[in-house]
Design an enzyme around this catalytic site. Structure first.
Site, PDB file in Angstrom:
ATOM      1  N   ASP A   1       0.871  -1.168   0.000  1.00 10.54           N
ATOM      2  CA  ASP A   1       0.000   0.000   0.000  1.00 10.54           C
ATOM      3  C   ASP A   1       0.917   1.230   0.000  1.00 10.54           C
ATOM      4  O   ASP A   1       1.495   1.584   1.025  1.00 10.54           O
ATOM      5  CB  ASP A   1      -0.893  -0.050   1.247  1.00 10.54           C
TER       6      ASP A   1
ATOM      7  N   LYS B   1      -3.238  12.393  -3.048  1.00 13.23           N
ATOM      8  CA  LYS B   1      -2.229  12.670  -2.016  1.00 13.23           C
ATOM      9  C   LYS B   1      -0.933  13.165  -2.637  1.00 13.23           C
ATOM     10  O   LYS B   1       0.041  13.434  -1.939  1.00 13.23           O
ATOM     11  CB  LYS B   1      -1.964  11.408  -1.196  1.00 13.23           C
TER      12      LYS B   1
ATOM     13  N   CYS C   1      -8.242   6.347  10.481  1.00 11.20           N
ATOM     14  CA  CYS C   1      -8.603   5.096   9.777  1.00 11.20           C
ATOM     15  C   CYS C   1      -7.652   3.967  10.155  1.00 11.20           C
ATOM     16  O   CYS C   1      -7.254   3.167   9.297  1.00 11.20           O
ATOM     17  CB  CYS C   1      -8.627   5.284   8.269  1.00 11.20           C
TER      18      CYS C   1
HETATM   19  N1  PMP Z   1      -3.569   3.560   2.812  1.00  8.11           N
HETATM   20  C1  PMP Z   1      -2.976   4.553   3.485  1.00  8.11           C
HETATM   21  C2  PMP Z   1      -1.665   4.294   4.175  1.00  8.11           C
HETATM   22  C3  PMP Z   1      -3.564   5.816   3.519  1.00  8.11           C
HETATM   23  O1  PMP Z   1      -2.977   6.804   4.192  1.00  8.11           O
HETATM   24  C4  PMP Z   1      -4.787   6.027   2.835  1.00  8.11           C
HETATM   25  C5  PMP Z   1      -5.482   7.381   2.856  1.00  8.11           C
HETATM   26  N2  PMP Z   1      -5.496   8.018   4.078  1.00  8.11           N
HETATM   27  C6  PMP Z   1      -5.362   4.953   2.150  1.00  8.11           C
HETATM   28  C7  PMP Z   1      -4.712   3.747   2.149  1.00  8.11           C
HETATM   29  C8  PMP Z   1      -6.644   5.100   1.414  1.00  8.11           C
HETATM   30  O2  PMP Z   1      -6.514   5.970   0.339  1.00  8.11           O
HETATM   31  P1  PMP Z   1      -7.797   6.500  -0.444  1.00  8.11           P
HETATM   32  O3  PMP Z   1      -8.708   7.091   0.586  1.00  8.11           O
HETATM   33  O4  PMP Z   1      -7.245   7.519  -1.383  1.00  8.11           O
HETATM   34  O5  PMP Z   1      -8.416   5.327  -1.133  1.00  8.11           O
END
Ligand code: PMP
Length: 425
Positions: free
Chosen positions: A216, A242, A382
């Site tokens: 990821d 991002k 999250c």
């Molecule tokens: N993995 C990580 C480490 C993240 O920081 C994030 C976004 N905060 C995501 C996955 C998910 O990304 P997205 O919301 O753009 O799908």
């Protein structure tokens, strides 16, 4: 145990930051904004980055000059839109180390990219008793799809624990991976701890047991040079928003042989070769995984974001963040009662800096800072299981990017001190 992170090894660059932050700031219209009577200090980059004018203009130029649906039309606008969309695919392929552009699948974000893998490769390859290995620092996006899949398939979800410093504890890795491990899914950089994980090393161990490696890269790709092949990944995911690009665009990179063997994800238009009432055959890569009309404007504008980062140089972006993170950590730790989660050595981490105050709630910190025009994030980010592991309900997180400088950190530190004084601390 001690180990050197892959990127720390490659990021040991001499000298000072080569980013001209005051020039960069002029490219970002929103940074000229006042918030609650103060200059905006944007320190919520791990959630999403701001966008330079070139990206904003590319988005609007697409709609004002050549909006058309892609791949199907034979008219000029359709051809222009298709070639701009496909040019971004080639650009992304180069950006992550020069891979085959058929291996670049556009999704709506990292979350969708990981779900795509779970619901296609996972459906096909995970069975009862199989194991999936993640880490204790995963974002829900790289945890919930594997939890749901494991429960559905009676597979076992295992996790690499953390050291007290917020790094992966790899001392027991050989006991966590076995011939039963089918997938190792790990974040390249933690969105909470900032930790940069030694994904290459973990990948080598995983491969020696025949497991696939999904990385990821949502937090790493915006902040350091990425070469997916050199990292030894089988699958790598990230989000455009991002890294200066628009929201609603993400990337799944996968080895062509893997992607070819995977069943399709969404079905419908565009992903087919031939459809009858009683049978269907599927399109070749990458279209097999891109059913329906994608976010054409977003993908087209993402191209400019990549150009912007390339012009700065990703090594310089990384170097700037090493310096600024080091400064921020030092300044934050000067404040009584502040504790930082994750490694303190900036060579081992990115610019997502989580901190807690012995007395003040992270939500109150965020609200107070907002009254001073400072945008940070507070909450579980999250990563609820990680919060429980750390024994925290929430943290405050300041996260840095190319347009932040020491002034921003000084403003943050001054506001935090003011807040502590306000509460009599
Ligand atoms: N993995 C990580 C480490 C993240 O920081 C994030 C976004 N905060 C995501 C996955 C998910 O990304 P997205 O919301 O753009 O799908």
């Amino acid at each position: 145990m001690t180990y050197e992170t892959d990127s720390a090894a490659s990021a040991k660059l001499a000298g000072t930051s080569t980013l001209d932050v005051s020039r960069i700031r002029t490219d970002f219209p929103v940074l000229g904004r006042m918030v609650n009577g103060h200059r905006l200090v944007y320190l919520d980059n791990a959630a999403t980055s701001q966008k330079p004018k070139s990206v904003i203009d590319a988005h609007s130029e697409y709609y004002s000059r050549f909006n058309a649906n892609i791949h199907r039309g034979l008219h000029t606008l359709a051809e222009e839109a298709t070639s701009a969309y496909e040019d971004t695919r080639k650009h992304v392929a180069n950006f992550i180390g020069g891979v085959d552009s058929r291996e670049i699948i556009f999704t709506n974000g990292t979350t969708e990219a990981i779900n795509l893998v779970a619901q296609t490769w996972g459906e096909q390859n995970i069975g009862p008793g199989d194991e999936i290995l993640i880490t204790e620092m995963e974002h829900h996006a790289n945890l919930v799809p594997w939890l749901v899949l494991s429960q559905k398939k009676q597979a076992v979800l295992k996790r690499i624990p953390l050291t007290g410093e917020g790094r992966l504890d790899l001392g027991n890795l050989d006991n966590l991976i076995s011939d039963r491990t089918k997938l190792v899914a790990i974040s390249h950089m933690s969105n909470v701890l900032g930790t940069i994980n030694p994904v290459k090393h973990i990948g080598e161990v995983s491969h020696s047991y025949g497991a696939l490696v999904l990385i990821d890269g949502a937090q790493a790709t915006p902040h350091m040079p990425i070469n997916v092949k050199d990292l030894g990944a089988d699958l790598y995911t990230f989000s455009a928003h991002k890294m200066l690009g628009p929201t609603g665009v993400g990337v799944l990179w996968g080895r062509a042989d893997l992607l070819e063997a995977m069943p399709p994800f969404n079905t419908g238009g565009e992903m087919i070769r031939e459809v009858h009432f009683d049978r269907v055959s599927f399109n070749e890569l990458p279209h097999k995984f891109e059913a329906g009309t994608p976010n054409i404007a977003g993908v087209v504008a993402f191209d400019r974001a990549l150009t912007y980062l390339e012009e700065l140089g990703m090594e310089n972006v990384r170097q700037h963040e090493i310096e600024l993170s080091g400064y921020a950590i030092k300044r934050l730790l000067e404040i009584d009662g502040i504790e930082i989660q994750g490694p303190l050595d900036p060579q081992l981490r990115g610019g997502a800096i989580s901190f807690t105050d012995a007395t003040l709630h992270p939500h109150d910190i965020s609200t107070f800072l907002d009254s001073k025009g400072i945008a940070i994030r507070a909450g579980h980010h999250c990563a609820q299981p990680l919060m429980r592991t750390m024994g925290k309900l929430a943290t405050a997180r300041a996260s840095l990017y190319i347009y932040n400088d020491k002034d921003d950190i000084d403003v943050l530190v001054q506001a935090l001190r003011e807040m502590r004084r306000y509460f009599g601390l």
